[in-house]
Design an enzyme around this catalytic site. Sequence first.
Site, mmCIF file in Angstrom:
data_model
loop_
_atom_site.group_PDB
_atom_site.id
_atom_site.type_symbol
_atom_site.label_atom_id
_atom_site.label_comp_id
_atom_site.label_asym_id
_atom_site.label_seq_id
_atom_site.Cartn_x
_atom_site.Cartn_y
_atom_site.Cartn_z
ATOM 1 N N GLY A 14 25.856 -21.682 -10.181
ATOM 2 C CA GLY A 14 25.244 -22.031 -8.688
ATOM 3 C C GLY A 14 25.928 -21.151 -7.571
ATOM 4 O O GLY A 14 26.154 -21.796 -6.466
ATOM 5 N N ARG A 93 14.368 -24.483 -15.920
ATOM 6 C CA ARG A 93 13.385 -25.352 -16.571
ATOM 7 C C ARG A 93 12.058 -24.542 -16.108
ATOM 8 O O ARG A 93 11.748 -24.172 -14.998
ATOM 9 C CB ARG A 93 13.504 -26.680 -15.947
ATOM 10 C CG ARG A 93 14.837 -27.181 -16.055
ATOM 11 C CD ARG A 93 14.655 -27.527 -17.845
ATOM 12 N NE ARG A 93 13.392 -28.645 -18.271
ATOM 13 C CZ ARG A 93 13.255 -28.784 -19.321
ATOM 14 N NH1 ARG A 93 13.743 -28.247 -20.281
ATOM 15 N NH2 ARG A 93 12.099 -29.694 -19.612
ATOM 16 N N ILE A 94 11.241 -24.621 -17.261
ATOM 17 C CA ILE A 94 9.721 -24.342 -16.563
ATOM 18 C C ILE A 94 9.175 -25.723 -16.120
ATOM 19 O O ILE A 94 9.527 -26.682 -16.684
ATOM 20 C CB ILE A 94 8.943 -24.057 -17.799
ATOM 21 C CG1 ILE A 94 9.609 -22.711 -18.320
ATOM 22 C CG2 ILE A 94 7.479 -24.054 -17.616
ATOM 23 C CD1 ILE A 94 8.892 -22.199 -19.747
ATOM 24 N N LEU A 95 8.583 -25.566 -14.898
ATOM 25 C CA LEU A 95 8.144 -26.836 -14.191
ATOM 26 C C LEU A 95 6.626 -27.167 -14.855
ATOM 27 O O LEU A 95 5.760 -26.452 -15.378
ATOM 28 C CB LEU A 95 8.049 -26.658 -12.904
ATOM 29 C CG LEU A 95 9.113 -26.052 -12.035
ATOM 30 C CD1 LEU A 95 8.724 -25.520 -10.631
ATOM 31 C CD2 LEU A 95 10.377 -26.876 -12.056
ATOM 32 N N ASN A 109 11.884 -20.145 -4.889
ATOM 33 C CA ASN A 109 12.716 -19.635 -5.776
ATOM 34 C C ASN A 109 13.181 -18.363 -5.552
ATOM 35 O O ASN A 109 12.800 -17.396 -4.721
ATOM 36 C CB ASN A 109 11.836 -19.528 -7.173
ATOM 37 C CG ASN A 109 12.798 -19.231 -8.292
ATOM 38 O OD1 ASN A 109 13.884 -19.579 -8.674
ATOM 39 N ND2 ASN A 109 12.286 -18.401 -9.100
ATOM 40 N N HIS A 111 14.644 -14.675 -7.634
ATOM 41 C CA HIS A 111 14.592 -14.127 -8.785
ATOM 42 C C HIS A 111 15.218 -12.745 -8.731
ATOM 43 O O HIS A 111 15.022 -11.983 -7.576
ATOM 44 C CB HIS A 111 12.971 -13.776 -9.394
ATOM 45 C CG HIS A 111 12.929 -13.186 -10.619
ATOM 46 N ND1 HIS A 111 13.153 -13.658 -11.827
ATOM 47 C CD2 HIS A 111 12.582 -11.780 -11.088
ATOM 48 C CE1 HIS A 111 12.927 -12.964 -12.894
ATOM 49 N NE2 HIS A 111 12.567 -11.969 -12.385
ATOM 50 N N ASP A 147 7.540 -17.078 -12.092
ATOM 51 C CA ASP A 147 7.828 -15.905 -11.096
ATOM 52 C C ASP A 147 6.612 -15.199 -10.648
ATOM 53 O O ASP A 147 6.794 -13.925 -10.657
ATOM 54 C CB ASP A 147 8.453 -14.836 -12.075
ATOM 55 C CG ASP A 147 9.919 -15.527 -12.618
ATOM 56 O OD1 ASP A 147 10.476 -16.367 -12.050
ATOM 57 O OD2 ASP A 147 10.421 -15.041 -13.710
HETATM 58 C C1 GRF Z 1 20.382 -15.588 -10.138
HETATM 59 O O1 GRF Z 1 20.460 -14.319 -10.541
HETATM 60 C C2 GRF Z 1 18.792 -15.950 -9.539
HETATM 61 O O2 GRF Z 1 18.247 -14.911 -9.056
HETATM 62 C C3 GRF Z 1 18.313 -16.180 -11.372
HETATM 63 O O3 GRF Z 1 19.491 -16.990 -11.540
HETATM 64 C C4 GRF Z 1 20.737 -16.474 -11.504
HETATM 65 C C5 GRF Z 1 21.373 -17.798 -10.819
HETATM 66 O O4 GRF Z 1 22.838 -17.527 -10.495
HETATM 67 N N1 GRF Z 1 17.168 -17.043 -10.980
HETATM 68 P P1 GRF Z 1 23.593 -18.468 -9.545
HETATM 69 O O5 GRF Z 1 23.660 -19.751 -10.498
HETATM 70 O O6 GRF Z 1 22.711 -18.895 -8.387
HETATM 71 O O7 GRF Z 1 24.900 -17.838 -9.709
#
Ligand code: GRF
Length: 203
Positions: A14, A93-95, A109, A111, A147
């Site tokens: 997180g 999770r895949i939604l 989101n 990525h 994504d």
């Molecule tokens: C991040 O690199 C984010 O881009 C990807 O998963 C990772 C999550 O890291 N979707 P965190 O839990 O926010 O530290």
Amino acid sequence: MKKKRVAILISGRGSNMRALIEAAKAPDYPAQIVLVFSNVETAAGLQFARQAGIETVAASHKKFATREAFDEFVDAQLALFDVELVCLAGYMRILSNAFARKWQDSMINIHPSLLPAFPGTKVHEQVLAAGAATSGCTVHFVVPELDSGPIIAQATVPVLSGDTPETLAARVLAEEHKLYPAALKLVAEGKVKLENGRAVFSQ
Ligand code: GRF
């Protein structure tokens, strides 16, 4: 200014959630974090959220018969907290289609690559294997396909010789922590909207 009510969905440490919580402390930030939800009851991020005084709900998807049933439960939690915007932050999770459709104007989101390049998992390994000179991160609206939603904001970092997946991930993550709060601000202010499948920006 009425702040938008935001839920953050996490599965792990997180750190992006934390960046959003910190940003939302500013009096003039247009969003407030009203709920952190996790599908992993032991997610480290939950602890931080609780200590920050934010409501948390944790429920394992493993206790539900189907993906749809779990997502209906998540949706019910969002309704309980009058959530208006959803931020996925390391939510593994895949939604279900129904959930993704219901929230598609209001769910974003982050990525850790420059989408549309390198979707999916093991992103930094993919970037290094491809020999890319540049990487970065992307905040996008969520659509049912993984994504691949309309892009709201991106930040770039160089890929350096000698990079490992870990060193590259750390360089990208530092940018994620700046980009996600900035992107949520744009969405919460209504400065970017999903219209006809595109992210449309206003002045
Ligand atoms: C991040 O690199 C984010 O881009 C990807 O998963 C990772 C999550 O890291 N979707 P965190 O839990 O926010 O530290």
